[in-house]
Design a protein around this motif. Structure first.
Motif, PDB file in Angstrom:
ATOM      1  N   TRP A 132       0.816  -1.216   0.000  1.00 44.08           N
ATOM      2  CA  TRP A 132       0.000   0.000   0.000  1.00 44.08           C
ATOM      3  C   TRP A 132       0.854   1.272   0.000  1.00 44.08           C
ATOM      4  N   THR A 133       2.021   1.220   0.622  1.00 52.85           N
ATOM      5  CA  THR A 133       2.853   2.428   0.724  1.00 52.85           C
ATOM      6  C   THR A 133       3.957   2.500  -0.323  1.00 52.85           C
ATOM      7  N   GLU A 134       4.400   1.315  -0.820  1.00 56.97           N
ATOM      8  CA  GLU A 134       5.537   1.311  -1.735  1.00 56.97           C
ATOM      9  C   GLU A 134       5.241   0.644  -3.076  1.00 56.97           C
ATOM     10  N   GLY A 135       4.086   0.019  -3.217  1.00 56.81           N
ATOM     11  CA  GLY A 135       3.800  -0.754  -4.414  1.00 56.81           C
ATOM     12  C   GLY A 135       3.684   0.093  -5.667  1.00 56.81           C
ATOM     13  N   ASP A 136       3.910  -0.546  -6.810  1.00 58.04           N
ATOM     14  CA  ASP A 136       3.745   0.109  -8.109  1.00 58.04           C
ATOM     15  C   ASP A 136       2.255   0.276  -8.396  1.00 58.04           C
ATOM     16  N   GLU A 137       1.858   1.465  -8.785  1.00 56.26           N
ATOM     17  CA  GLU A 137       0.460   1.680  -9.157  1.00 56.26           C
ATOM     18  C   GLU A 137       0.293   1.300 -10.625  1.00 56.26           C
ATOM     19  N   ARG A 138      -0.635   0.389 -10.871  1.00 63.61           N
ATOM     20  CA  ARG A 138      -0.734  -0.206 -12.203  1.00 63.61           C
ATOM     21  C   ARG A 138      -2.182  -0.310 -12.644  1.00 63.61           C
ATOM     22  N   SER A 139      -2.395  -0.232 -13.959  1.00 59.67           N
ATOM     23  CA  SER A 139      -3.703  -0.557 -14.516  1.00 59.67           C
ATOM     24  C   SER A 139      -3.826  -2.068 -14.547  1.00 59.67           C
ATOM     25  N   ASP A 140      -5.049  -2.589 -14.606  1.00 62.21           N
ATOM     26  CA  ASP A 140      -5.215  -4.035 -14.585  1.00 62.21           C
ATOM     27  C   ASP A 140      -6.431  -4.419 -15.412  1.00 62.21           C
ATOM     28  N   ARG A 141      -6.626  -5.725 -15.547  1.00 55.93           N
ATOM     29  CA  ARG A 141      -7.702  -6.283 -16.370  1.00 55.93           C
ATOM     30  C   ARG A 141      -9.072  -5.744 -16.002  1.00 55.93           C
ATOM     31  N   THR A 142      -9.308  -5.523 -14.707  1.00 53.37           N
ATOM     32  CA  THR A 142     -10.636  -5.132 -14.240  1.00 53.37           C
ATOM     33  C   THR A 142     -10.947  -3.660 -14.484  1.00 53.37           C
ATOM     34  N   GLY A 143      -9.894  -2.841 -14.725  1.00 51.15           N
ATOM     35  CA  GLY A 143     -10.094  -1.413 -14.881  1.00 51.15           C
ATOM     36  C   GLY A 143     -10.105  -0.649 -13.574  1.00 51.15           C
ATOM     37  N   VAL A 144     -10.018  -1.363 -12.442  1.00 55.13           N
ATOM     38  CA  VAL A 144     -10.055  -0.711 -11.135  1.00 55.13           C
ATOM     39  C   VAL A 144      -8.708  -0.094 -10.789  1.00 55.13           C
ATOM     40  N   GLY A 145      -7.637  -0.788 -11.109  1.00 54.94           N
ATOM     41  CA  GLY A 145      -6.294  -0.336 -10.777  1.00 54.94           C
ATOM     42  C   GLY A 145      -5.813  -0.938  -9.466  1.00 54.94           C
TER      43      GLY A 145
END
Length: 308
Positions: A17-30
Motif C-alpha cells: 500500500w505504501t511502496e507498491g507500483d500503481e498499475r492498470s489491470d484487467r478489471t479497470g479498477v487499478g
C-alpha cells in the motif's frame, strides 16, 4: 516474545500500500502491486493460519475447496450451499450476452431452481477442479488424428499415490495452468501450482499464486492450502509440517483503501486450530461436517468490492 504468524501478512499489506507500483489491470479498477513475495506458516499442533484482524468465513472456503476436489465447474452446487463467491463471473457474462439487467439474487435463484438454466449460464469452463481431477489426455485415433479420452488424468489421486509410494519424489505437484484451455475458463487459475514435500515424517505444502488479491482472496487461499495439506497428511499417514506461500503479482485494489487502512489499524491475536473429525477412505470422501475450528476469535469482518 515470538511474532504472531499474521504479522508477516500485515507487513506485506503495508509495503504494497505504501511502496507498491500503481498499475492498470484487467478489471479497470487499478492496483498497487509488488512482484514476488512469500510467507511461511506452521501447521504444528493443529495450527491454521486464519486471519484474525478480520473474520474469515472458513466454512465457505472449505466448501469451495471440496467443490474443487469434486471436479465441479458449475456454480449450482455452491449456490445450493449459499456460497456466492463465484457468481460474479457467470452473472457478468449473462448480462453482457443477453442485455438483461438481472439482479444477482434473481440470477442465483434461477441457477438453483432451473437445471437447464444452470447448465447454460452457471458453468465456469474447465477451471481448477476440472484440471486437478480430469486433465485432458489425448490418444491416437489413426491417420494422424487424436481423440480426447473420456476421462483425463486425475492429478489429485496420483499425488496421494506418489506421497504414499515415493515420498522423496520432487514431483508431488498439482498444476492448474492448462495453457490450451485458458481461453475457455471464466477466470484462469490464480492459485495455479501446488507442490508437496516430505521430510522426517512430516508433509509440507507450497502454493504458487501467479496473481494474488491480498485484501480479499489471500485469506481463502492460505486456509485452503492448510486444509489441503492437512487432508493429504491424514490420507498418507504423515504429520503436518508447514505451508509456504509464494506470490507473483501480489496486489491491493485501489478501491480497497478502507479495507487496508482498517485492517492495518488492528493487532493480530489468538491461535486458531483446525480439527478433522475422521479419516475417510479417500481424499474425495471428506464432507464439510468433518472440519471444525476452535480458538478463533477474529475481529469484525471488513467488506470490500470484488473486481471482476
Amino acid at each position: 516474545m515470538a511474532q504472531h504468524y499474521e504479522q508477516q501478512y500485515l507487513d506485506l499489506m503495508r509495503r504494497i500500500w505504501t511502496e507498491g507500483d500503481e498499475r492498470s489491470d484487467r478489471t479497470g479498477v487499478g492496483t498497487r502491486a509488488v512482484f514476488g513475495a512469500d510467507m511461511r506458516f506452521s501447521l504444528a499442533d493443529n495450527a491454521v493460519p486464519l486471519l484474525t484482524t478480520k473474520r474469515v468465513f472458513w466454512k465457505t472456503a472449505a466448501r469451495e475447496f471440496l467443490w474443487f476436489l469434486s471436479g465441479g465447474t458449475n456454480i449450482r452446487p455452491l449456490l445450493e450451499q449459499k456460497v456466492r463467491i463465484w457468481t460474479d463471473w457467470p452473472l457478468d457474462r449473462y448480462r453482457r450476452e443477453t442485455g438483461e439487467a438481472i439482479a444477482q439474487d434473481e440470477f442465483e435463484a434461477r441457477i438453483v431452481a432451473d437445471p437447464a438454466f444452470a447448465e447454460r449460464w452457471g458453468d465456469l469452463g474447465p477451471v481448477y477442479g476440472k484440471q486437478w481431477t480430469d486433465w485432458p489426455v489425448y490418444e491416437e485415433a489413426g491417420e494422424g488424428l487424436f481423440r480426447r479420452r473420456a476421462r483425463g488424468h486425475d492429478q489429485v489421486a496420483e499425488l496421494v499415490h506418489s506421497l504414499q509410494t515415493n515420498p522423496g519424489s520432487r514431483r508431488h505437484i498439482i498444476e492448474g495452468w492448462n495453457v490450451a484451455e485458458l481461453g475457455a475458463m471464466a477466470l484462469p487459475p490464480c492459485h495455479k501450482t501446488y507442490q508437496f514435500y516430505v521430510a522426517d515424517g512430516k508433509l509440507s505444502g507450497l502454493l504458487y499464486q501467479r496473481s494474488c488479491d491480498l485484501g480479499l482472496g489471500f485469506a481463502f487461499n492460505i486456509f485452503s492450502l492448510a486444509l489441503f495439506t492437512r487432508m493429504l497428511a491424514q490420507q498418507t499417514g504423515l504429520a503436518p509440517g508447514e505451508i509456504v506461500w509464494n506470490g507473483g503479482d501480489v496486489h491491493l485494489y485501489l478501491n480497497h483503501a478502507d479495507l487496508v487502512e482498517e485492517q492495518l489499524s488492528r493487532t493480530p491475536a489468538g491461535a486458531p486450530r483446525l480439527h478433522i473429525a475422521r479419516t475417510p477412505g479417500s481424499i474425495y470422501d471428506y464432507a464439510i461436517e468433518d472440519f471444525s475450528v476452535t480458538d478463533y476469535a477474529p475481529q469484525e469482518h471488513i467488506r470490500a468490492p470484488v473486481a471482476v
